[in-house]
Design an enzyme around this catalytic site. Structure first.
Site, PDB file in Angstrom:
ATOM      1  N   ARG A  15      50.656 -67.169  18.650  1.00  0.00           N
ATOM      2  CA  ARG A  15      50.400 -67.021  17.279  1.00  0.00           C
ATOM      3  C   ARG A  15      49.525 -66.007  16.757  1.00  0.00           C
ATOM      4  O   ARG A  15      49.352 -65.311  15.817  1.00  0.00           O
ATOM      5  CB  ARG A  15      49.921 -68.324  16.531  1.00  0.00           C
ATOM      6  CG  ARG A  15      50.977 -69.381  16.240  1.00  0.00           C
ATOM      7  CD  ARG A  15      50.306 -70.693  15.622  1.00  0.00           C
ATOM      8  NE  ARG A  15      49.874 -71.486  16.799  1.00  0.00           N
ATOM      9  CZ  ARG A  15      49.090 -72.447  16.413  1.00  0.00           C
ATOM     10  NH1 ARG A  15      48.939 -72.937  15.144  1.00  0.00           N
ATOM     11  NH2 ARG A  15      48.812 -73.248  17.771  1.00  0.00           N
ATOM     12  N   LYS A  22      44.763 -63.609  24.154  1.00  0.00           N
ATOM     13  CA  LYS A  22      43.970 -64.298  23.070  1.00  0.00           C
ATOM     14  C   LYS A  22      42.481 -64.296  23.266  1.00  0.00           C
ATOM     15  O   LYS A  22      41.901 -63.897  22.505  1.00  0.00           O
ATOM     16  CB  LYS A  22      44.324 -65.851  22.757  1.00  0.00           C
ATOM     17  CG  LYS A  22      43.578 -66.354  21.721  1.00  0.00           C
ATOM     18  CD  LYS A  22      44.233 -67.379  20.923  1.00  0.00           C
ATOM     19  CE  LYS A  22      44.017 -68.881  21.839  1.00  0.00           C
ATOM     20  NZ  LYS A  22      44.822 -70.002  21.140  1.00  0.00           N
ATOM     21  N   ARG A 438      20.313  -9.843   9.463  1.00  0.00           N
ATOM     22  CA  ARG A 438      21.304  -9.669   8.687  1.00  0.00           C
ATOM     23  C   ARG A 438      21.570  -8.347   7.968  1.00  0.00           C
ATOM     24  O   ARG A 438      20.643  -7.473   8.096  1.00  0.00           O
ATOM     25  CB  ARG A 438      21.056 -10.565   7.411  1.00  0.00           C
ATOM     26  CG  ARG A 438      19.896 -10.356   6.640  1.00  0.00           C
ATOM     27  CD  ARG A 438      19.504 -11.321   5.545  1.00  0.00           C
ATOM     28  NE  ARG A 438      18.267 -10.632   4.826  1.00  0.00           N
ATOM     29  CZ  ARG A 438      17.365 -11.605   4.195  1.00  0.00           C
ATOM     30  NH1 ARG A 438      17.336 -12.883   4.514  1.00  0.00           N
ATOM     31  NH2 ARG A 438      16.527 -11.180   3.402  1.00  0.00           N
TER      32      ARG A 438
END
Ligand code: UD1
Ligand code: MG
Length: 453
Positions: A15, A22, A438
């Site tokens: 089931r 299970k 940068r």
């Protein structure tokens, strides 16, 4: 007298509608069978026998390190037949305790009490009263209330079916008796099975006393046949754990909305909001607050630290007075020293964040050592991976890293050094230096935007 615990786990569990055996379906994150074995392991002088059949290899493989004695039942001919498979490995002087692999919430205390009921060579049965006893074996008692037999539902007559006291399947009896009774079982019954429950009448015939007791909570003996029952037991187990936490001094915003799939220990005045999941070993110090929907796996959080909403922490160590999140991710090896802050949308991996340091917004810090009181600006990334190897970033105490900086590892930033926003840092910055890596800004006057043709 040694104890042989025989856990029956050979059934198919059709089931569940699953390829997974299970007893391997998880409850609170661990296979159902592991919960049964844990409850029994806590009993003194216990040897664990497990009867397996369906999915035997997978079940064995899941418990590879344990000192379990496996007994194979190749055909499922009934509970009596199942117990018989374990008997060759059991000594006549043992007491046998029969458990089911799909009845995972049994408490060690209940088992201890049941074993006491075997005193004087008696057979001890765990029974329960059910409002709807359909399907279960009924406990048949005589006029003086003594147990005479167990009759399976399918074999019971109308009158017996009205009995509401049922067999849980859990029992204890001496191995010497079992060894005598099991070979006498017959399969001449409604299901054509060798019923373990037929030994009750045999005991009564031999004048052996049959004692019974009931568990404190009926969910302890609740079996799992389908995923609905598994989900119900998950909630009762979580409820049990939530109640323990509250007794330990934690406030839970809602005890129905917490999941503990491991071990959670708490100090005093811990507050846990709804929807949190705790896995593995988690410890929370005094005064810790966990916001809603956090997941913590193998984590320690020090006193008075705060984990805000939607944070995920795995194998991380957070010292006291820290703040994490909302939406933070601490991966394995993240270590926050006292008073450190890791804010929203930040990821930290294998990195030490020094005392009082702040990593507040949208940053990735991996394979790094970040000094005390360092400020990491928004969007800073430690570029730790060159596509092949991982490299480390070291940032000295009191350094200030401007926003949107890429720290290309291996690289080091000295104490008190400053990195201008938007820098790509590829070489070491010494103590107290300012690094700017940068493109220089150029402003062009009277700029004409293009016009539409
Ligand atoms: C059994 C009891 C019944 C009791 C009920 C409680 C018997 C004959 N009946 O019935 O009195 O009320 O449990 O839930 O004992 N198993 C094996 N090998 C087998 C058969 C079963 O390992 O050949 C294992 C199953 O995997 C399961 C447990 O034994 O874990 C019980 O088997 P199940 O078929 O559920 O027994 P019930 O008919 O429900
Ligand atoms: Mg059953």
């Amino acid at each position: 007298m040694a104890l042989a615990v025989v856990t029956l786990a050979a059934g198919k569990g059709s089931r569940m509608k699953s390829d997974l055996p299970k007893v391997l379906h998880p409850l609170a994150g661990r296979p159902m069978l592991a919960h049964v074995l844990d409850a029994a392991r806590a009993l003194p002088d216990a040897r664990q026998h497990v009867v397996i059949g369906h999915g035997a290899e997978a079940v064995k493989a899941s418990f590879a390190d344990d000192s379990i004695l496996w007994a194979e039942q190749t055909e499922q001919l009934g509970t009596g037949h199942a117990v018989a498979q374990a008997m060759p490995a059991i000594k006549a002087s043992d007491t046998v305790l029969v458990l089911y692999g799909d009845v995972p919430l049994l408490q060690t205390d209940t088992l201890r009490q049941l074993l006491q009921q075997t005193a004087g060579d008696a057979l001890a049965l765990l029974t329960v009263e059910l409002a709807d006893p359909t399907g279960y074996g009924r406990i048949v008692r005589n006029g003086s209330g003594l147990i005479e037999a167990i009759v399976e539902h399918k074999d019971a007559n109308e009158e017996q079916r009205r009995i509401s006291e049922v067999n849980t399947g859990i029992l204890a009896v001496s191995a010497a008796h079992l060894a005598r009774w099991l070979p006498q079982l017959s399969a001449a019954n409604a299901q054509g099975e060798y019923y373990l429950t037929d030994i009750i009448a045999m005991a009564v015939d031999e004048g052996i006393r049959v004692n019974s007791m009931q568990p404190q909570h009926s969910d302890e003996v609740q079996g799992v046949n389908d995923r609905l029952q598994l989900a119900q037991l998950e909630r009762s187990l979580q409820r049990r754990r939530a109640e323990q936490l509250m007794r330990d001094g934690a406030t839970l915003a809602d005890p129905a909305r917490i999941d503990i799939r491991g071990h959670l220990s708490v100090g005093t005045d811990v507050h846990i909001d709804v929807g949190c999941v705790f896995e593995g070993d988690v410890s929370l110090g005094d005064g810790v607050r966990i916001g809603p929907n956090c997941v913590l796996r193998d984590v320690h959080v020090g006193a008075n630290s705060q984990i805000e909403a939607f944070s995920l922490l795995q194998q991380a160590h957070v010292a006291e007075q820290c703040s994490v999140g909302p939406y933070a991710r601490l991966r394995p090896g993240a270590e926050l020293a006292p008073g450190a802050k890791v804010g929203n949308f930040c990821e930290v991996k294998k990195a030490h964040i020094g005392a009082g340091a702040k990593v507040n917004h949208l940053s990735y810090i991996g394979d790094a050592q970040v000094g005390e009181r360092v400020n990491i600006g928004a969007g800073t990334i430690t570029c730790n991976y060159d596509g092949v190897n991982k490299h480390r970033t070291e940032i000295g105490n009191d350094a200030f890293i401007g926003s949107n900086t890429a720290l290309v590892a291996p690289v080091s930033i000295g104490q008190g050094a400053t990195v201008g926003a938007g820098s790509v840092v590829t070489k070491a910055v010494e103590d107290e230096q300012l690094a700017i890596g940068r493109a220089k800004q150029r402003n062009i006057d009277h700029w004409q935007r293009p016009e539409k043709k």
